[in-house]
Design a protein around this motif. Structure first.
Motif, PDB file in Angstrom:
ATOM      1  N   VAL A  96       0.929  -7.367   4.524  1.00  0.00           N
ATOM      2  CA  VAL A  96       0.551  -6.090   3.918  1.00  0.00           C
ATOM      3  C   VAL A  96       1.551  -5.029   4.354  1.00  0.00           C
ATOM      4  O   VAL A  96       1.792  -4.854   5.558  1.00  0.00           O
ATOM      5  CB  VAL A  96      -0.875  -5.649   4.338  1.00  0.00           C
ATOM      6  CG1 VAL A  96      -1.204  -4.280   3.738  1.00  0.00           C
ATOM      7  CG2 VAL A  96      -1.911  -6.682   3.892  1.00  0.00           C
ATOM      8  N   ARG A  97       2.149  -4.352   3.371  1.00  0.00           N
ATOM      9  CA  ARG A  97       2.991  -3.204   3.728  1.00  0.00           C
ATOM     10  C   ARG A  97       2.111  -1.968   3.766  1.00  0.00           C
ATOM     11  O   ARG A  97       1.581  -1.542   2.729  1.00  0.00           O
ATOM     12  CB  ARG A  97       4.140  -2.996   2.743  1.00  0.00           C
ATOM     13  CG  ARG A  97       5.018  -1.795   3.206  1.00  0.00           C
ATOM     14  CD  ARG A  97       6.335  -1.690   2.477  1.00  0.00           C
ATOM     15  NE  ARG A  97       6.208  -1.179   1.126  1.00  0.00           N
ATOM     16  CZ  ARG A  97       7.247  -0.805   0.366  1.00  0.00           C
ATOM     17  NH1 ARG A  97       8.492  -0.914   0.839  1.00  0.00           N
ATOM     18  NH2 ARG A  97       7.052  -0.378  -0.858  1.00  0.00           N
ATOM     19  N   VAL A  98       1.992  -1.410   4.967  1.00  0.00           N
ATOM     20  CA  VAL A  98       1.192  -0.197   5.160  1.00  0.00           C
ATOM     21  C   VAL A  98       2.086   1.024   4.951  1.00  0.00           C
ATOM     22  O   VAL A  98       3.305   0.900   4.769  1.00  0.00           O
ATOM     23  CB  VAL A  98       0.562  -0.180   6.568  1.00  0.00           C
ATOM     24  CG1 VAL A  98      -0.458  -1.312   6.706  1.00  0.00           C
ATOM     25  CG2 VAL A  98       1.629  -0.271   7.654  1.00  0.00           C
ATOM     26  N   LEU A 147       0.838  -1.205   0.000  1.00  0.00           N
ATOM     27  CA  LEU A 147       0.000   0.000   0.000  1.00  0.00           C
ATOM     28  C   LEU A 147       0.872   1.254   0.000  1.00  0.00           C
ATOM     29  O   LEU A 147       0.354   2.364  -0.036  1.00  0.00           O
ATOM     30  CB  LEU A 147      -0.907   0.018   1.250  1.00  0.00           C
ATOM     31  CG  LEU A 147      -1.834  -1.175   1.451  1.00  0.00           C
ATOM     32  CD1 LEU A 147      -2.656  -0.993   2.730  1.00  0.00           C
ATOM     33  CD2 LEU A 147      -2.773  -1.339   0.253  1.00  0.00           C
ATOM     34  N   GLU A 148       2.205   1.071   0.045  1.00  0.00           N
ATOM     35  CA  GLU A 148       3.088   2.230   0.216  1.00  0.00           C
ATOM     36  C   GLU A 148       3.679   2.704  -1.116  1.00  0.00           C
ATOM     37  O   GLU A 148       2.959   3.171  -1.997  1.00  0.00           O
ATOM     38  CB  GLU A 148       4.195   1.893   1.239  1.00  0.00           C
ATOM     39  CG  GLU A 148       4.884   3.138   1.824  1.00  0.00           C
ATOM     40  CD  GLU A 148       6.376   2.923   2.088  1.00  0.00           C
ATOM     41  OE1 GLU A 148       6.970   1.944   1.620  1.00  0.00           O
ATOM     42  OE2 GLU A 148       6.983   3.788   2.782  1.00  0.00           O
ATOM     43  N   ASP A 149       5.002   2.553  -1.298  1.00  0.00           N
ATOM     44  CA  ASP A 149       5.681   3.261  -2.386  1.00  0.00           C
ATOM     45  C   ASP A 149       5.229   2.891  -3.799  1.00  0.00           C
ATOM     46  O   ASP A 149       5.387   3.697  -4.712  1.00  0.00           O
ATOM     47  CB  ASP A 149       7.192   3.045  -2.282  1.00  0.00           C
ATOM     48  CG  ASP A 149       7.806   3.826  -1.129  1.00  0.00           C
ATOM     49  OD1 ASP A 149       7.126   4.722  -0.590  1.00  0.00           O
ATOM     50  OD2 ASP A 149       8.956   3.535  -0.766  1.00  0.00           O
ATOM     51  N   SER A 150       4.724   1.681  -4.009  1.00  0.00           N
ATOM     52  CA  SER A 150       4.336   1.315  -5.375  1.00  0.00           C
ATOM     53  C   SER A 150       2.913   1.751  -5.709  1.00  0.00           C
ATOM     54  O   SER A 150       2.435   1.474  -6.814  1.00  0.00           O
ATOM     55  CB  SER A 150       4.503  -0.192  -5.600  1.00  0.00           C
ATOM     56  OG  SER A 150       3.518  -0.913  -4.899  1.00  0.00           O
ATOM     57  N   THR A 177      16.004   0.328   8.120  1.00  0.00           N
ATOM     58  CA  THR A 177      17.109   1.244   7.757  1.00  0.00           C
ATOM     59  C   THR A 177      16.692   2.292   6.726  1.00  0.00           C
ATOM     60  O   THR A 177      17.512   2.697   5.906  1.00  0.00           O
ATOM     61  CB  THR A 177      18.293   0.473   7.150  1.00  0.00           C
ATOM     62  OG1 THR A 177      17.871  -0.045   5.869  1.00  0.00           O
ATOM     63  CG2 THR A 177      18.775  -0.655   8.035  1.00  0.00           C
ATOM     64  N   GLU A 178      15.452   2.731   6.747  1.00  0.00           N
ATOM     65  CA  GLU A 178      15.019   3.646   5.681  1.00  0.00           C
ATOM     66  C   GLU A 178      15.206   5.117   6.018  1.00  0.00           C
ATOM     67  O   GLU A 178      15.023   5.969   5.146  1.00  0.00           O
ATOM     68  CB  GLU A 178      13.574   3.367   5.287  1.00  0.00           C
ATOM     69  CG  GLU A 178      13.443   2.041   4.549  1.00  0.00           C
ATOM     70  CD  GLU A 178      12.101   1.854   3.888  1.00  0.00           C
ATOM     71  OE1 GLU A 178      12.084   1.565   2.680  1.00  0.00           O
ATOM     72  OE2 GLU A 178      11.070   1.992   4.569  1.00  0.00           O
ATOM     73  N   THR A 179      15.521   5.413   7.267  1.00  0.00           N
ATOM     74  CA  THR A 179      15.839   6.798   7.616  1.00  0.00           C
ATOM     75  C   THR A 179      17.214   6.815   8.282  1.00  0.00           C
ATOM     76  O   THR A 179      17.682   5.788   8.798  1.00  0.00           O
ATOM     77  CB  THR A 179      14.813   7.418   8.590  1.00  0.00           C
ATOM     78  OG1 THR A 179      14.964   6.813   9.885  1.00  0.00           O
ATOM     79  CG2 THR A 179      13.384   7.221   8.105  1.00  0.00           C
ATOM     80  N   GLU A 239      16.605   2.478  -0.891  1.00  0.00           N
ATOM     81  CA  GLU A 239      16.112   3.545  -1.769  1.00  0.00           C
ATOM     82  C   GLU A 239      15.729   4.787  -0.967  1.00  0.00           C
ATOM     83  O   GLU A 239      16.219   5.891  -1.229  1.00  0.00           O
ATOM     84  CB  GLU A 239      14.943   3.049  -2.621  1.00  0.00           C
ATOM     85  CG  GLU A 239      15.247   1.781  -3.436  1.00  0.00           C
ATOM     86  CD  GLU A 239      16.531   1.848  -4.262  1.00  0.00           C
ATOM     87  OE1 GLU A 239      16.842   2.936  -4.790  1.00  0.00           O
ATOM     88  OE2 GLU A 239      17.224   0.810  -4.364  1.00  0.00           O
ATOM     89  N   ASP A 240      14.870   4.606   0.034  1.00  0.00           N
ATOM     90  CA  ASP A 240      14.483   5.775   0.836  1.00  0.00           C
ATOM     91  C   ASP A 240      15.684   6.337   1.583  1.00  0.00           C
ATOM     92  O   ASP A 240      15.828   7.546   1.732  1.00  0.00           O
ATOM     93  CB  ASP A 240      13.370   5.391   1.814  1.00  0.00           C
ATOM     94  CG  ASP A 240      12.090   5.079   1.075  1.00  0.00           C
ATOM     95  OD1 ASP A 240      11.326   6.009   0.801  1.00  0.00           O
ATOM     96  OD2 ASP A 240      11.882   3.899   0.734  1.00  0.00           O
ATOM     97  N   LEU A 241      16.565   5.437   2.035  1.00  0.00           N
ATOM     98  CA  LEU A 241      17.754   5.899   2.755  1.00  0.00           C
ATOM     99  C   LEU A 241      18.636   6.759   1.860  1.00  0.00           C
ATOM    100  O   LEU A 241      19.199   7.764   2.307  1.00  0.00           O
ATOM    101  CB  LEU A 241      18.545   4.693   3.298  1.00  0.00           C
ATOM    102  CG  LEU A 241      19.773   5.041   4.131  1.00  0.00           C
ATOM    103  CD1 LEU A 241      19.393   5.836   5.381  1.00  0.00           C
ATOM    104  CD2 LEU A 241      20.536   3.765   4.535  1.00  0.00           C
ATOM    105  N   PRO A 261       7.132   0.151   7.060  1.00  0.00           N
ATOM    106  CA  PRO A 261       8.254   0.857   6.432  1.00  0.00           C
ATOM    107  C   PRO A 261       8.732   1.993   7.342  1.00  0.00           C
ATOM    108  O   PRO A 261       8.011   2.427   8.242  1.00  0.00           O
ATOM    109  CB  PRO A 261       7.633   1.415   5.148  1.00  0.00           C
ATOM    110  CG  PRO A 261       6.205   1.661   5.507  1.00  0.00           C
ATOM    111  CD  PRO A 261       5.835   0.574   6.511  1.00  0.00           C
ATOM    112  N   LYS A 262       9.917   2.462   7.079  1.00  0.00           N
ATOM    113  CA  LYS A 262      10.480   3.616   7.810  1.00  0.00           C
ATOM    114  C   LYS A 262      10.370   3.451   9.319  1.00  0.00           C
ATOM    115  O   LYS A 262      10.116   4.408  10.052  1.00  0.00           O
ATOM    116  CB  LYS A 262       9.845   4.914   7.331  1.00  0.00           C
ATOM    117  CG  LYS A 262      10.100   5.107   5.818  1.00  0.00           C
ATOM    118  CD  LYS A 262       9.473   6.350   5.250  1.00  0.00           C
ATOM    119  CE  LYS A 262       9.731   6.454   3.745  1.00  0.00           C
ATOM    120  NZ  LYS A 262       8.934   5.565   2.897  1.00  0.00           N
ATOM    121  N   ALA A 263      10.540   2.217   9.775  1.00  0.00           N
ATOM    122  CA  ALA A 263      10.512   1.952  11.217  1.00  0.00           C
ATOM    123  C   ALA A 263      11.713   2.626  11.866  1.00  0.00           C
ATOM    124  O   ALA A 263      12.783   2.744  11.251  1.00  0.00           O
ATOM    125  CB  ALA A 263      10.551   0.444  11.461  1.00  0.00           C
TER     126      ALA A 263
HETATM  127 MG    MG Z   1      10.258   2.823   0.294  1.00  0.00          MG
END
Ligand code: MG
Ligand code: COA
Length: 295
Positions: A66-68, A32-35, A130-132, A157-159, A94-96
């Motif tokens: 499910v990716r929220v 449900l997130e980046d895509s 590890t996204e931030t 990618e986000d990192l 994501p972005k935990a």
């Molecule tokens: Mg992402």
């Protein structure tokens, strides 16, 4: 929940969701997130719920994750309101940012489990650790934060946006130093929280040799699974993360040698020393073989 391959599928694509079911992946991550574009979030939530409702009953089905959207997006409550009724096996966060973000999601899940008549704790959590930039410094705080945590993975990618890197891979396609650091932090964080370490996606989806190399390096270092973005990646990942016959035979030999000498701290097999850490590794190998349907 121990898996080898987890295939991402955009939640707003019924066609890909169906294809995912036939992909051979151990888990599907309905995204449900980046895509999913912002204006299609509502459609993706409805699509995800309809898919969960139907897929839950399929024989031999993959785990359904499910990716929220992240905790600070303003979208996660509506995501959870929509999908918990479909009882996914896990939610991917994501972005935990460490144990505090697990507690936050844990509480949101507990409320919705109660509202939907599900047992408390029925839904597991997989976190992208590890996204931030801040997340890198908080990765040691997952251990003990929530019994729902069943795996940690990482993202480059986000990192790379946060770090303002020009690229995250070099000319040979290998991750550059900051991303190798993130990967290794994820591995250590997962080990310290005693959950599965899951390697990140390989985006060059027509490059099978590159995928295999990256998956083998991940397995060598201690990851036990890898995420996929395309069905063609699933067979390679399953193969790499299924213990090979030689590895299984070796593990059985180590376990047998210790069983024959229960007082021993160390044994010799074929001229090589094996001590207690090797015994633990052998047990892990056999557990992975069993969850892959072998032995
Ligand atoms: Mg992402
Ligand atoms: N899950 C299920 N099916 C998929 C799929 C996926 N992740 N990726 C591709 N397919 C299907 C396609 O629908 C296509 O089937 P069809 O022709 O019968 O419709 C078939 O596999 C071959 O696809 P291909 O043409 O090789 O790729 P594409 O250009 O259609 O798609 C992507 C490329 C990258 C857009 C697609 O693989 C994708 O959506 N991946 C997931 C992206 C994602 O979720 N990202 C978030 C995490 S990083």
């Amino acid at each position: 929940m121990s898996v080898r391959s987890l295939l991402f599928v955009p939640g707003d694509s019924p066609r890909k969701l169906d294809k995912g079911m036939a992909s051979g992946a151990d888990a599907l991550i309905v995204d449900l997130e980046d895509s999913v574009a912002p204006e299609r979030k509502a459609e993706a939530r409805a699509g995800a719920l309809a898919f969960l409702a139907e897929a839950a009953a399929a024989a031999g089905r993959p785990r359904l994750v499910v990716r929220v959207n992240g905790l600070d997006t303003g979208l996660i409550d509506a995501d959870l309101d929509a999908v918990v009724a479909g009882r996914p096996d896990a939610i991917m966060l994501p972005k935990a940012e460490g144990g505090a973000s697990l507690l936050h999601l844990d509480a949101k899940l507990a409320v919705r489990e109660a509202q939907n008549g599900l047992p408390d704790g029925a839904i597991a959590i997989l976190a992208i650790a590890t996204e931030t930039a801040a997340a890198l410094f908080l990765a040691g705080s997952y251990a003990g934060a929530s019994p729902r945590l069943s795996g940690l993975t990482w993202g480059a990618e986000d990192l790379s946006v946060e770090l303002a890197s020009e690229t995250n891979r070099d000319a040979e396609g290998r991750f550059t130093a900051p991303y190798v650091l993130a990967r290794n932090i994820c591995l250590a964080a997962a080990a310290s929280a005693r959950v599965q370490a899951i390697d990140t996606v390989y985006v060059d989806f027509r490059n099978e040799a590159g995928l295999r190399r990256e998956a083998e390096e991940a397995r060598r270092d201690g990851f036990s699974a890898k995420m996929a973005i395309h069905p063609a990646q699933v067979a390679v990942i399953n193969e790499v993360f299924t213990p090979a016959p030689a590895a299984i035979a070796q593990a059985q030999a180590v376990i047998a040698a210790f069983a024959a000498a229960p007082e021993a701290g160390v044994v010799g097999i074929g001229g090589v020393m094996f001590d207690r850490p090797h015994l633990e590794r052998a047990k892990q190998t056999l557990a992975r073989a069993r969850s892959a349907g072998l032995g």
